[in-house]
Design a protein around this motif. Structure first.
Motif, PDB file in Angstrom:
ATOM      1  N   SER A 234       0.823  -1.219   0.000  1.00  0.00           N
ATOM      2  CA  SER A 234       0.000   0.000   0.000  1.00  0.00           C
ATOM      3  C   SER A 234       0.850   1.260   0.000  1.00  0.00           C
ATOM      4  O   SER A 234       0.626   2.186  -0.773  1.00  0.00           O
ATOM      5  N   MET A 235       1.851   1.294   0.870  1.00  0.00           N
ATOM      6  CA  MET A 235       2.588   2.529   1.113  1.00  0.00           C
ATOM      7  C   MET A 235       3.692   2.790   0.098  1.00  0.00           C
ATOM      8  O   MET A 235       4.167   3.921  -0.010  1.00  0.00           O
ATOM      9  N   GLU A 236       4.101   1.768  -0.671  1.00  0.00           N
ATOM     10  CA  GLU A 236       5.200   1.962  -1.610  1.00  0.00           C
ATOM     11  C   GLU A 236       4.762   2.521  -2.959  1.00  0.00           C
ATOM     12  O   GLU A 236       5.594   2.749  -3.828  1.00  0.00           O
ATOM     13  N   VAL A 237       3.464   2.738  -3.162  1.00  0.00           N
ATOM     14  CA  VAL A 237       3.009   3.273  -4.453  1.00  0.00           C
ATOM     15  C   VAL A 237       2.382   4.661  -4.329  1.00  0.00           C
ATOM     16  O   VAL A 237       1.850   5.183  -5.310  1.00  0.00           O
ATOM     17  N   VAL A 295      -0.730  -4.948  -8.336  1.00  0.00           N
ATOM     18  CA  VAL A 295       0.548  -4.742  -9.029  1.00  0.00           C
ATOM     19  C   VAL A 295       1.697  -4.891  -8.034  1.00  0.00           C
ATOM     20  O   VAL A 295       1.544  -4.595  -6.843  1.00  0.00           O
ATOM     21  N   GLU A 296       2.821  -5.363  -8.541  1.00  0.00           N
ATOM     22  CA  GLU A 296       4.013  -5.501  -7.695  1.00  0.00           C
ATOM     23  C   GLU A 296       4.578  -4.133  -7.355  1.00  0.00           C
ATOM     24  O   GLU A 296       4.369  -3.148  -8.089  1.00  0.00           O
ATOM     25  N   SER A 297       5.279  -4.045  -6.248  1.00  0.00           N
ATOM     26  CA  SER A 297       5.880  -2.778  -5.834  1.00  0.00           C
ATOM     27  C   SER A 297       6.980  -2.362  -6.804  1.00  0.00           C
ATOM     28  O   SER A 297       7.944  -3.104  -7.019  1.00  0.00           O
ATOM     29  N   PRO A 298       6.884  -1.154  -7.404  1.00  0.00           N
ATOM     30  CA  PRO A 298       7.952  -0.699  -8.303  1.00  0.00           C
ATOM     31  C   PRO A 298       9.265  -0.479  -7.566  1.00  0.00           C
ATOM     32  O   PRO A 298      10.342  -0.603  -8.167  1.00  0.00           O
ATOM     33  N   ARG A 299       9.202  -0.177  -6.293  1.00  0.00           N
ATOM     34  CA  ARG A 299      10.428   0.022  -5.517  1.00  0.00           C
ATOM     35  C   ARG A 299      11.187  -1.298  -5.379  1.00  0.00           C
ATOM     36  O   ARG A 299      12.409  -1.342  -5.512  1.00  0.00           O
ATOM     37  N   TRP A 300      10.460  -2.379  -5.096  1.00  0.00           N
ATOM     38  CA  TRP A 300      11.110  -3.688  -4.985  1.00  0.00           C
ATOM     39  C   TRP A 300      11.693  -4.099  -6.323  1.00  0.00           C
ATOM     40  O   TRP A 300      12.820  -4.622  -6.395  1.00  0.00           O
ATOM     41  N   ALA A 544       9.347  12.627   5.369  1.00  0.00           N
ATOM     42  CA  ALA A 544      10.664  12.188   4.906  1.00  0.00           C
ATOM     43  C   ALA A 544      10.492  11.261   3.709  1.00  0.00           C
ATOM     44  O   ALA A 544       9.468  10.582   3.585  1.00  0.00           O
ATOM     45  N   PRO A 545      11.481  11.196   2.804  1.00  0.00           N
ATOM     46  CA  PRO A 545      11.359  10.291   1.649  1.00  0.00           C
ATOM     47  C   PRO A 545      11.501   8.842   2.068  1.00  0.00           C
ATOM     48  O   PRO A 545      12.051   8.541   3.138  1.00  0.00           O
ATOM     49  N   LEU A 546      11.001   7.927   1.223  1.00  0.00           N
ATOM     50  CA  LEU A 546      11.246   6.506   1.423  1.00  0.00           C
ATOM     51  C   LEU A 546      12.543   6.167   0.698  1.00  0.00           C
ATOM     52  O   LEU A 546      12.621   6.247  -0.530  1.00  0.00           O
ATOM     53  N   TYR A 547      13.549   5.789   1.444  1.00  0.00           N
ATOM     54  CA  TYR A 547      14.841   5.470   0.847  1.00  0.00           C
ATOM     55  C   TYR A 547      14.813   4.059   0.254  1.00  0.00           C
ATOM     56  O   TYR A 547      13.960   3.243   0.591  1.00  0.00           O
TER      57      TYR A 547
END
Length: 570
Positions: A234-237, A295-300, A544-547
């Motif tokens: 939820s939080m990574e998009v 959808v899969e996390s784009p960050r991962w 703060a950004p998600l690193y």
């Protein structure tokens, strides 16, 4: 003879000049092409979401709703024992026993107010001969009734629930590694739902308390991946300013699962096995109908080196938001623009050996989060499991507690939009502790009066539960923001493991609370207050950004601290 020779020389010179000019023009064209190729916009996932996808649009809302459905199964499997392992509603002497050897005074029993009283059982049932009495709801109403988990066996009733939470500890570690590693967030969620359904159904077939305890352990292991993957997906998009609200509103589905339990359990209150079979079905429906839309996390994907897939996911999210990404975007990790492989390779960006426990600042942060989580889990789950010790109707009490989750989510979501995470988690934990201790005042009064005097205690307990619910929700969101993508699922799993460790000890305190409710409220209150002081040592993460990697986070946070230490030039 002289003229033709001169003419030939002039023609040769002209050809050479033309050749040089063509070569020069071709070189200019090549340089221009290279310059255009170098004009690709190198952006992080955060920058693409904020500038082109949208901070929070229709696509992100759909993603949040789809993955949050798994919270329903999480809460149902966690708290189903409130009904399946409850103290039976009452008992009575068999007619043949009354006529033969027992006086009617021994057989007067009234525990219909909501759960049997352990003191009455100790004074009556435990002194009766086997076969001279029976449960009014039948032996199949709860596990305690079916396997006689009373008197000298009463503490066996706490084992299945404790093992469930211990299984969750191991499951959190397993799923955290799996989701951060090769399987990813989406596929890990799929696996967790499949195993949850299987273990829930098999729990209904348990022949004795020991097999039942083992299957509850397996069920705890299986379902622990649901909440971990849901909150991270939820939080990574979404954009930075929406992370808190998105993480908080996902818990509406957790509340829906809790609220559904009394309505499912009441019609089948004489058959505890049916309850397990019913709640084993929703995960299967979810797997086939909804998981394919996630959808899969784009960050991962980016951290795993799958840049093209990450960019395609972002394009899909943008299309659903009626937006379009520029064609020349290239995804990068800030301060780490190079990868170990070429574009589209499966190689992981950064150091695969990066680890929370070998990185000093991350290990210190993780330990504080886990200590905080232990106290929060003990109190949050303990208050819910302790409902039978309120001497109130069990079904109504669970409904009231579930309804108190709704204002907790709404209030928590509003506060998260403008309040620091550290302050909010600390104050809500301390408030929950103070309210638990206040319940002691009304516990003594209600034990001497009618059930109407239970209302003040129930009200304070419900408000205290709301405060602990806010703490529980905020901690899950806080942990996501404290750690980078390449270890985020593992960090959340460790936080959840500490929550489950605290929860695994709470059933024993609930069993003690059947003899003395004041003891349970004192312990809940004191531990909640102590836990609330621990967040003082955690950094603030609001806006703060998600690193993406531990190295990047360490460098950028150190740079931020260095700028803050520099004196301001007037």
């Amino acid at each position: 003879m002289q003229y033709p020779t001169q003419r030939m020389v002039n023609m040769e010179i002209k050809k050479e000049e033309e050749t040089k000019e063509i070569s020069h023009e071709k070189g200019d064209d090549d340089a221009a092409t290279a310059a255009v190729a170098e004009e690709k916009m190198k952006l992080s996932v955060d920058e693409v979401i904020e500038k082109y996808v949208g901070s929070f649009g229709l696509s992100q809302m759909l993603q949040v709703v789809l993955v949050s459905f798994s919270w329903v199964f999480d809460s149902q499997n966690t708290l189903v024992t409130i009904f399946t392992d409850a103290q039976p509603s009452g008992w009575r002497c068999k007619t043949s026993a009354i006529n033969a050897s027992l006086s009617p005074s021994w057989c007067m029993n009234d525990t219909a107010g909501g759960g049997g009283n352990e003191g009455q059982l100790a004074g009556h049932v435990c002194r009766l001969a086997a076969g001279s009495w029976e449960w009014t709801g039948g032996n199949s109403a709860t596990t305690i009734a079916e396997w006689d988990l009373i008197c000298h066996r009463k503490f066996l009733a706490a084992i299945p629930t404790s093992l469930f939470f211990i299984g969750s500890i191991f499951g959190c570690t397993f799923y955290g590694r799996l989701a951060d590693g090769w399987l990813g967030r989406k596929n890990t969620l799929l696996l967790a739902c499949i195993l949850t359904s299987i273990t829930t159904f098999f729990a209904s077939l348990s022949p004795n308390v020991w097999i039942y305890s083992f299957l509850r352990f397996a069920n705890g292991f299986a379902r622990s991946g649901n909440g971990i993957c849901s909150i991270v997906l939820s939080m990574e998009v979404v954009g930075n300013k929406w992370r808190g609200q998105v993480g908080q509103y996902g818990f509406f589905f957790y509340t829906a699962g809790l609220l559904s339990l009394p309505f499912i359990a009441y019609p089948i209150r004489t058959h505890w096995r049916y309850l397990y079979r019913i709640i084993s079905l929703p995960p299967l429906v979810y797997i086939f109908l909804l998981v394919p839309l996630v959808v899969e996390s784009p960050r991962w994907l980016l951290v795993r080196g799958r840049n093209k897939e990450a960019l395609e996911v972002l394009r899909k999210l943008a299309r659903w938001n009626r937006k379009k990404l520029p064609d020349n975007i290239e995804l990068i990790i800030p301060s780490q623009a190079t990868t170990t492989g070429s574009e589209g390779d499966k190689d992981t960006i950064g150091d695969e050996n990066e680890n929370i426990w070998t990185t000093r600042w991350a290990a210190k942060r993780m330990i504080i989060v886990m200590l905080f989580g232990f106290g929060v889990g003990f109190v949050y789950f303990g208050i819910q499991l302790n409902t039978e010790n309120l001497n109130f109707n069990l079904y109504l009490t669970v409904i009231i507690n579930a309804l108190m989750e709704i204002p907790a989510i709404v209030i928590g979501g509003i506060l998260l939009s403008f309040t620091n995470r550290r302050l909010l988690s600390s104050l809500s934990a301390i408030s929950a502790g103070v309210l638990c201790i206040l319940c002691i005042i009304f516990t003594t009064a209600s034990s001497k009066n009618t059930s109407s005097s239970n209302w003040p205690k129930l009200t304070i307990e419900a408000i205290g539960f709301m405060a602990s619910s806010i703490t529980f929700d905020v901690l899950n969101i806080y942990c996501v923001e404290l750690f980078p993508t390449n270890v985020r699922n593992f960090a959340v799993s460790m936080s959840r493991a500490s929550l489950m460790l605290g929860a695994s000890l709470s059933p024993s305190l609930v069993a003690v609370g059947r003899l003395s409710p004041s003891i349970s409220f004192i312990v809940f209150g004191a531990l909640s207050i102590v836990s609330g002081t621990l967040s003082v040592w955690l950094p603030e993460t609001r806006n703060a950004p998600l690193y993406e990697t531990l190295k990047q986070q360490e460098e950028e946070e150190e740079e931020k601290r260095r700028r803050l230490r520099q004196p301001t030039v007037v």
